[in-house]
Each structure stands twice: as structure tokens, then as C-alpha cells.
Design an enzyme around this catalytic site. Structure first.
Site, PDB file in Angstrom:
ATOM      1  N   HIS A   1     -13.173   2.591  -0.425  1.00  0.00           N
ATOM      2  CA  HIS A   1     -13.143   1.604   0.669  1.00  0.00           C
ATOM      3  C   HIS A   1     -13.694   0.249   0.226  1.00  0.00           C
ATOM      4  O   HIS A   1     -14.168  -0.535   1.048  1.00  0.00           O
ATOM      5  CB  HIS A   1     -13.958   2.088   1.886  1.00  0.00           C
ATOM      6  CG  HIS A   1     -13.375   3.262   2.589  1.00  0.00           C
ATOM      7  ND1 HIS A   1     -14.149   4.212   3.223  1.00  0.00           N
ATOM      8  CD2 HIS A   1     -12.090   3.657   2.793  1.00  0.00           C
ATOM      9  CE1 HIS A   1     -13.373   5.135   3.772  1.00  0.00           C
ATOM     10  NE2 HIS A   1     -12.113   4.817   3.513  1.00  0.00           N
TER      11      HIS A   1
ATOM     12  N   ARG B   1     -12.996  15.702   6.556  1.00  0.00           N
ATOM     13  CA  ARG B   1     -13.763  15.936   5.324  1.00  0.00           C
ATOM     14  C   ARG B   1     -15.217  16.215   5.656  1.00  0.00           C
ATOM     15  O   ARG B   1     -15.794  15.627   6.561  1.00  0.00           O
ATOM     16  CB  ARG B   1     -13.665  14.731   4.389  1.00  0.00           C
ATOM     17  CG  ARG B   1     -12.259  14.382   3.979  1.00  0.00           C
ATOM     18  CD  ARG B   1     -12.236  13.129   3.123  1.00  0.00           C
ATOM     19  NE  ARG B   1     -10.968  12.425   3.250  1.00  0.00           N
ATOM     20  CZ  ARG B   1     -10.800  11.130   3.030  1.00  0.00           C
ATOM     21  NH1 ARG B   1     -11.824  10.388   2.646  1.00  0.00           N
ATOM     22  NH2 ARG B   1      -9.616  10.581   3.184  1.00  0.00           N
TER      23      ARG B   1
ATOM     24  N   ASN C   1       0.876  -1.167   0.000  1.00  0.00           N
ATOM     25  CA  ASN C   1       0.000   0.000   0.000  1.00  0.00           C
ATOM     26  C   ASN C   1       0.914   1.219   0.000  1.00  0.00           C
ATOM     27  O   ASN C   1       1.439   1.621   1.044  1.00  0.00           O
ATOM     28  CB  ASN C   1      -0.907  -0.011   1.226  1.00  0.00           C
ATOM     29  CG  ASN C   1      -1.900   1.146   1.240  1.00  0.00           C
ATOM     30  OD1 ASN C   1      -1.808   2.067   0.433  1.00  0.00           O
ATOM     31  ND2 ASN C   1      -2.841   1.110   2.163  1.00  0.00           N
TER      32      ASN C   1
ATOM     33  N   ARG D   1      -2.416  -2.015  -3.692  1.00  0.00           N
ATOM     34  CA  ARG D   1      -3.642  -1.257  -3.488  1.00  0.00           C
ATOM     35  C   ARG D   1      -3.600  -0.019  -4.379  1.00  0.00           C
ATOM     36  O   ARG D   1      -2.656   0.770  -4.325  1.00  0.00           O
ATOM     37  CB  ARG D   1      -3.776  -0.815  -2.033  1.00  0.00           C
ATOM     38  CG  ARG D   1      -5.062  -0.023  -1.795  1.00  0.00           C
ATOM     39  CD  ARG D   1      -4.955   0.860  -0.582  1.00  0.00           C
ATOM     40  NE  ARG D   1      -6.184   1.662  -0.414  1.00  0.00           N
ATOM     41  CZ  ARG D   1      -6.231   2.830   0.189  1.00  0.00           C
ATOM     42  NH1 ARG D   1      -5.122   3.370   0.673  1.00  0.00           N
ATOM     43  NH2 ARG D   1      -7.364   3.490   0.302  1.00  0.00           N
TER      44      ARG D   1
END
Length: 373
Positions: A153, A214, A7, A64
Site C-alpha cells: 500500500h 486475511r 492497474n 502499478r
């Protein structure tokens, strides 16, 4: 199969080496390119990863990749054409796809004989029907600039939905689950028979639930107003909505543990932030119950979802009429099933494992199909 999962972020590389379902090694290279960091660049970082793990018998590397656009709906073996497609998607994920591309380039160079597989955060949501991804804007503009809901996700939602079905003792193909991934980034997903049919994040990870920094959903006019009336530039607005909104914007803190403590002490800003956060969750739960036509389970996961009983309780409070009842004692103890006896909808807490899901998808992609009889 022995699989190395990578990742790669803008300044970090998280890695985990699997041998079957067992973890042989894992670690994190941080502050890449920064003074005093663990590595000067991504090449050095990946070299350090390769030196720290046993690569004998390595069958694949799984990467990823955040954004796969409309093109990638499953794990994909990486070649030059795939790399070019991921590069073409950089405008949709300018903060996330470039680091992933760096990791892919270095890994392909260091391990040229090992298959490299991209697993996209967006891929799980490719099953959402057209009426769930289209925005009601000028169709020509949307087509030209690839404007639609993509969702994110995906590896977490896929993993958690499958684990929830196992916890219920039901085949995943016959299970309807609402998964709530609540970390610093947060999203909800409606999963019907192992297929995503709705998700809260949109063209970017900014939409949907209230998050650590966010905003989540808001009227687009807020942006016009801040630009035309407040005089903020578009870059300033984007920075505000992504870095200084959500819990951070409402309280000055983005950590739910701190907000809980402040709320317990009677802090009004923290109390409002907590209530806004949980109300938005409740609104999405109600929406997805309607989309699914009812659910077998609602599952909380990720940092907040797995560790903050107060959020779980508040998000589902008052939903007994919809068959959702949380047992306060089970919830406080953090049991895997926290719904009360007799609750028509089972409420679960499942620890997510995105690296394990990436490894599973890589192995499934590379495993030969069984011979037809």
C-alpha cells in the site's frame, strides 16, 4: 504531462488517463478470460483501453506493480532488465506480479515509443531502517530466500501522508503521521518527514491488521498446529488464512457495513470481530507513536477508514492520555479533521488516490532535473 495509469489484475484492468492533474478518462475491464467477460485476454483488454481513450500527446504509461523486492525504491523506467527483475520476484508475489507483467508486455507492444514506468507498492517502504525490516530468523535462510519485511500500500500511504501535511498547513518534511489504510486489505504506516519508518504488512500482505479475509498477525505455531495436529495441507492453511480469516473468518462476512449492522442488532460474533479489528488498530497506533516519538496526525483512509465513523472512534477510544481525542460530532459528519479542539494529535480523514500518486511519481521520474547553477 499526459499519463495513462494501468492497474492490471489477474482478471481485470483498471485504467485512468491524466492530463496534468485532470482526469480525462477512466474505466475498468473486468472478468478477463471468463465466459461473458469484457475481454478474452489481457491483450484484448489493453487494446480496448487504448481504443477508448485519447492517446494523442501521451507522455507515459504508469504501471502499478505490487512487489519490487529490495531492488526498487522508486518509480523505474521499464526496460528488459526491469521486466526480468519483476519476473524474478514472482515467488514473493505469485498472485500480483504476473498480471502486472502481462499488462507491461502488452502496453510495450502497443505503445513501443511511449515510456513505460513501474511504480511499486513496496518502494515507499524501502526507507524503513534495517531493524524495522529484519526478521529474527536464521540470517542465511533470510538472505537466501529474500525473507524480510517489505510492506505494501505504499502509493496510498505516500499520497495520504502528503495530503495530511497539506491539511495541517505544514511542510511534509516536518510532519509525523500515522496513516491507516483500511479497505478489504488493511495496513498501518508510520511516516516521518515523508519517509516510511514502519509498516504493518510484512513479507506479504497477510501480516499486520485484521482485514476483510486475511488474518493479520498471528503466532506462527498456529500454522504448525493446523498442519501437524489438524492434518491440513499447507495449501489449505494458506487459503484459510488469506481467504477465510479476518472478518470473514470471525463472522462469515467480510463487509464492515454488514458487521456493523449485525453488531447493532446484538450479534455476538459481529461484536467480537469489530472489537478485535479495532483493538489491533489501537495496538498499532500505540506502537507507531512510540516509533515516531509522537505524531502530529493520525489519518484514516480507504473504504473503511473513510466511511465508518464507528471504527475511527473505537480505534482511538481511551487515548486522551496520549493527546488523541476524537470529536464525536465531527466524526459522525465525516469531516476531514475529526479531532476535538485542543487534541494534541490531529485526527484526519483523507480520501486516498493511488492512481493520482502513480501519475505523480511517473511525471517526477521522467521530468528533467533542473540545471545546476
Amino acid at each position: 504531462m499526459k499519463i495513462l495509469v494501468l492497474n492490471t489484475g489477474s482478471s481485470s484492468v483498471k485504467y485512468r488517463l491524466f492530463d496534468g492533474t485532470d482526469t480525462e478518462a477512466k474505466g475498468l475491464i473486468e472478468r478477463i478470460g471468463e465466459p461473458g467477460g469484457d475481454a478474452s485476454d489481457h491483450t484484448e483488454a489493453l487494446q480496448r483501453v487504448m481504443e477508448s481513450v485519447d492517446l494523442n500527446g501521451l507522455g507515459a504509461v504508469g504501471h502499478r506493480v505490487v512487489h519490487g523486492g529490495s531492488k526498487f525504491g522508486s518509480a523505474t523506467v521499464i526496460d528488459d532488465e526491469v521486466v526480468q527483475s519483476v519476473e524474478d520476484l514472482v515467488p514473493l508475489a505469485p498472485l500480483h506480479n504476473p498480471p502486472a507483467l502481462s499488462g507491461i508486455a502488452v502496453a510495450r507492444k502497443l505503445l513501443p515509443e511511449v515510456p513505460q514506468v513501474a511504480v511499486f507498492d513496496t518502494a515507499f517502504h524501502q526507507s524503513i531502517p534495517a531493524d524495522g525490516v529484519a526478521y529474527a530468523i536464521d540470517a542465511d535462510l533470510a538472505s537466501r530466500w529474500q525473507i524480510r519485511r517489505y510492506g505494501f500500500h505504499g502509493t496510498s500511504h505516500a499520497y495520504v501522508a502528503r495530503e495530511t501535511a497539506a491539511l495541517l498547513g505544514r511542510p511534509v518534511e516536518d510532519t509525523k503521521v500515522i496513516t491507516l489504510h483500511l479497505g478489504n486489505g488493511a495496513s498501518a504506516c508510520a511516516v516521518d518527514g515523508s519517509r516510511s519508518v514502519a509498516t504493518s504488512m510484512g513479507m506479504s500482505p497477510l501480516a499486520g491488521l485484521v482485514m476483510g479475509t486475511r488474518s493479520g498477525d498471528l503466532d506462527p505455531t498456529v500454522i504448525f498446529h493446523l498442519h501437524r495436529v489438524a492434518g491440513l495441507s499447507l495449501d489449505e492453511i494458506e487459503h484459510s488464512l488469506t481467504r477465510n480469516a479476518g472478518l470473514q473468518g470471525l463472522t462469515g462476512d467480510n463487509d464492515m457495513r454488514t458487521i456493523q449492522r449485525r453488531r447493532d442488532e446484538g450479534d455476538e460474533a459481529a461484536t467480537l470481530a469489530f472489537d478485535v479489528y479495532c483493538r489491533r488498530l489501537k495496538e498499532y497506533v500505540g506502537t507507531y507513536l512510540a516509533v515516531l516519538g509522537g505524531a502530529d496526525a493520525i489519518t484514516f483512509t480507504a473504504g473503511v477508514g473513510e466511511n465508518v465513523p464507528a471504527v475511527r472512534a473505537a480505534a482511538l477510544d481511551g487515548l486522551a492520555g496520549l493527546g488523541i481525542v476524537v470529536d464525536p460530532d465531527r466524526n459522525a459528519r465525516g469531516e476531514r479533521i475529526i479531532s476535538a479542539e485542543g487534541s494534541a494529535v490531529t485526527v484526519c480523514v483523507v480520501a486516498t488516490d493511488e492512481e493520482a500518486e502513480i501519475a505523480r511519481q511517473v511525471e517526477a521520474r521522467l521530468s528533467p532535473e533542473p540545471a545546476k547553477q
